[in-house]
Scaffold this active site. Sequence first.
Site, PDB file in Angstrom:
ATOM      1  N   LYS A  22       0.877  -1.387   0.019  1.00 58.23           N
ATOM      2  CA  LYS A  22       0.110  -0.191  -0.341  1.00 58.23           C
ATOM      3  C   LYS A  22       0.662   1.106   0.207  1.00 58.23           C
ATOM      4  O   LYS A  22       0.876   2.339  -1.184  1.00 58.23           O
ATOM      5  CB  LYS A  22      -0.793   0.181   1.307  1.00 58.23           C
ATOM      6  CG  LYS A  22      -1.558   1.253   1.622  1.00 58.23           C
ATOM      7  CD  LYS A  22      -2.442   1.419   2.811  1.00 58.23           C
ATOM      8  CE  LYS A  22      -1.503   1.611   3.955  1.00 58.23           C
ATOM      9  NZ  LYS A  22      -1.368   2.745   4.342  1.00 58.23           N
ATOM     10  N   ASN A  23       1.868   1.406   0.877  1.00 57.23           N
ATOM     11  CA  ASN A  23       2.946   3.087   0.466  1.00 57.23           C
ATOM     12  C   ASN A  23       4.135   2.983  -0.253  1.00 57.23           C
ATOM     13  O   ASN A  23       4.289   3.831  -0.502  1.00 57.23           O
ATOM     14  CB  ASN A  23       3.109   2.308   1.898  1.00 57.23           C
ATOM     15  CG  ASN A  23       2.379   2.206   3.923  1.00 57.23           C
ATOM     16  OD1 ASN A  23       1.379   2.596   3.860  1.00 57.23           O
ATOM     17  ND2 ASN A  23       2.948   2.536   4.118  1.00 57.23           N
ATOM     18  N   CYS A 116      -4.840   7.747   9.339  1.00 53.89           N
ATOM     19  CA  CYS A 116      -4.930   6.991  10.132  1.00 53.89           C
ATOM     20  C   CYS A 116      -5.347   8.332  11.890  1.00 53.89           C
ATOM     21  O   CYS A 116      -4.253   8.408  11.763  1.00 53.89           O
ATOM     22  CB  CYS A 116      -3.818   6.226  10.365  1.00 53.89           C
ATOM     23  SG  CYS A 116      -4.625   4.675  10.113  1.00 53.89           S
ATOM     24  N   ARG A 121       0.691  13.396  13.469  1.00 49.60           N
ATOM     25  CA  ARG A 121       0.897  13.636  11.673  1.00 49.60           C
ATOM     26  C   ARG A 121       0.561  15.229  10.831  1.00 49.60           C
ATOM     27  O   ARG A 121      -0.398  15.860  10.075  1.00 49.60           O
ATOM     28  CB  ARG A 121      -0.311  12.972  10.893  1.00 49.60           C
ATOM     29  CG  ARG A 121       0.123  11.532  11.422  1.00 49.60           C
ATOM     30  CD  ARG A 121      -0.632  10.433  10.512  1.00 49.60           C
ATOM     31  NE  ARG A 121       0.467  10.036  10.058  1.00 49.60           N
ATOM     32  CZ  ARG A 121       0.387   8.819   9.237  1.00 49.60           C
ATOM     33  NH1 ARG A 121      -0.755   8.042   9.426  1.00 49.60           N
ATOM     34  NH2 ARG A 121       0.791   8.879   8.603  1.00 49.60           N
ATOM     35  N   ILE A 123       2.420  18.052   8.382  1.00 47.56           N
ATOM     36  CA  ILE A 123       2.742  18.870   7.058  1.00 47.56           C
ATOM     37  C   ILE A 123       3.880  19.247   6.885  1.00 47.56           C
ATOM     38  O   ILE A 123       3.894  19.897   5.536  1.00 47.56           O
ATOM     39  CB  ILE A 123       1.773  18.539   6.142  1.00 47.56           C
ATOM     40  CG1 ILE A 123       0.781  18.958   6.697  1.00 47.56           C
ATOM     41  CG2 ILE A 123       1.387  17.312   6.151  1.00 47.56           C
ATOM     42  CD1 ILE A 123      -0.096  20.206   5.574  1.00 47.56           C
ATOM     43  N   ASP A 305       4.978   0.749  11.692  1.00 53.81           N
ATOM     44  CA  ASP A 305       3.709  -0.113  11.269  1.00 53.81           C
ATOM     45  C   ASP A 305       3.622  -1.399  11.716  1.00 53.81           C
ATOM     46  O   ASP A 305       2.315  -1.857  11.106  1.00 53.81           O
ATOM     47  CB  ASP A 305       4.098   0.090   9.606  1.00 53.81           C
ATOM     48  CG  ASP A 305       2.945   1.691   9.208  1.00 53.81           C
ATOM     49  OD1 ASP A 305       2.439   1.909  10.477  1.00 53.81           O
ATOM     50  OD2 ASP A 305       3.418   1.924   8.059  1.00 53.81           O
ATOM     51  N   ARG A 397      -8.486  -0.021   4.825  1.00 59.31           N
ATOM     52  CA  ARG A 397      -7.300   0.719   4.643  1.00 59.31           C
ATOM     53  C   ARG A 397      -6.163  -0.165   3.641  1.00 59.31           C
ATOM     54  O   ARG A 397      -6.093   0.427   3.005  1.00 59.31           O
ATOM     55  CB  ARG A 397      -7.102   1.684   5.528  1.00 59.31           C
ATOM     56  CG  ARG A 397      -8.587   2.897   5.513  1.00 59.31           C
ATOM     57  CD  ARG A 397      -8.462   3.755   6.070  1.00 59.31           C
ATOM     58  NE  ARG A 397      -6.982   4.234   5.874  1.00 59.31           N
ATOM     59  CZ  ARG A 397      -6.118   4.104   6.537  1.00 59.31           C
ATOM     60  NH1 ARG A 397      -5.848   3.846   8.061  1.00 59.31           N
ATOM     61  NH2 ARG A 397      -4.742   4.993   6.060  1.00 59.31           N
TER      62      ARG A 397
END
Length: 417
Positions: A22-23, A116, A121, A123, A305, A397
């Site tokens: 996914k990443n 999530c 988080r 930016i 993760d 997800r």
Amino acid sequence: MSKYIINGGKRLVGQVEVPSAKNAVLPILAGCILTDEQVVIHKCPKLRDVDNMLKILQGLGCIIEREGTDVIINSSNVSHGIVSHDLAQELRSSIFLLGSILARIGKADMAYPGGCEIGLRPIDIHLEGLKALNIEVIEDGGHIYCDASNIKASDLILDLPSVGATENLMMAAVFAKGKTIIRNVAREPEIADLQDFLNSMGAKIRGAGSGVIVIEGVKSLHGVEYTPMPDRIAAGSYIISTVMCGGDVEFNNIIPEHLRSLVSKLSKTACNISVKNGIMKVRSNGRHPRLPKIDTMYYPGFPTDLQSQITALATICDGTSIITENIFETRFKQISEFRKMGAKVEVKGRTAIIEGVSRLSGAEVTAEDLRGGASLVSMGLFADRTTIVSDIYHIERGYEGMDVIYTSLGASIVRQD
Ligand code: UD1
């Protein structure tokens, strides 16, 4: 709301074909708009985050088709850089589009990204990096407006090796005339995969995997067919479940080097992990000796993760385990649900102190985030009686057909709408 109903206590036996990461897929999809020629992504996983990214691309004017596991993207009609507020809220990775939109269109207008709920988080590193490339950035009322009319190749250094900021800046600078040097970049394998993807389209980028990335601006990029790298985090999640439940599972489509930090910790427990001809075999007799101390860290350190999943394993290991989360501040949110299953965990700041128990008991629990949800499933597979994991949209997800994979390994897990 969908849920998983799990009857625990089965050994896991069989084979897992590890899906694409996914990443890696998300930034690669963002990169597809860097050419107006057709791009085909092979083995593209069917995940909620991927669907949301595709919807954002469609909103920008891309024509997208799915043929089996291929996604075919035609960006020739992309003409604006406005990302819908609702989709940016759904998907933190919408931020990766900032770099590619700026490289393609020159202007971007995007709401602050969601995603999530695992901490602040911010930016700031993304935006400071863009400014260092002489891109104008205006933040206003939850929106970010950027203008790259005067973009300049530069030599810049990131405050932190942010994965997303590294990927974003690689794409922002891909057409900037001259040489851009980005220092203190993240070294995660997904960045090397993005570099390979962009270079296969004609970009000139080198250094991914080291601490410095160098981008020589090119005039244009061309279409390509590309298969993203295997998902080291999904693989790690299924490996940890095998160790918890006991079993014998073979993993295909895996890059063992990417899982070195996990394997080195697990090898100190009772399981046996071997690699031959690109296949990883994990054998566990279901005993769970003490786990060594674990600290999450940037790659090649232990991945944040996989922190939730290894904490789930620690709940059934002998003695006391100590796990420290160094990347995201609120990534122990799932612990209250762990406790409902009989786990004994205390959280002090960024450290979880876990007293191992020999049995977990089935319970009704709720997935709070993607990796925490995956951990509850692993615990349910091990636990006595029935576990019901609700809000599995978080899990979906990032994990395609988790129930199908576990069922194929002999587990009792049913997805209920
Ligand atoms: C990516 C992964 C995510 C993984 C994370 C760390 C994707 C789609 N997601 O997320 O699964 O958990 O890497 O391996 O690839 N930070 C700032 N300012 C910024 C950006 C980040 O302070 O502008 C901080 C974050 O709060 C965090 C740390 O840097 O503490 C690492 O974050 P980052 O590497 O950016 O993670 P993501 O790219 O969001």
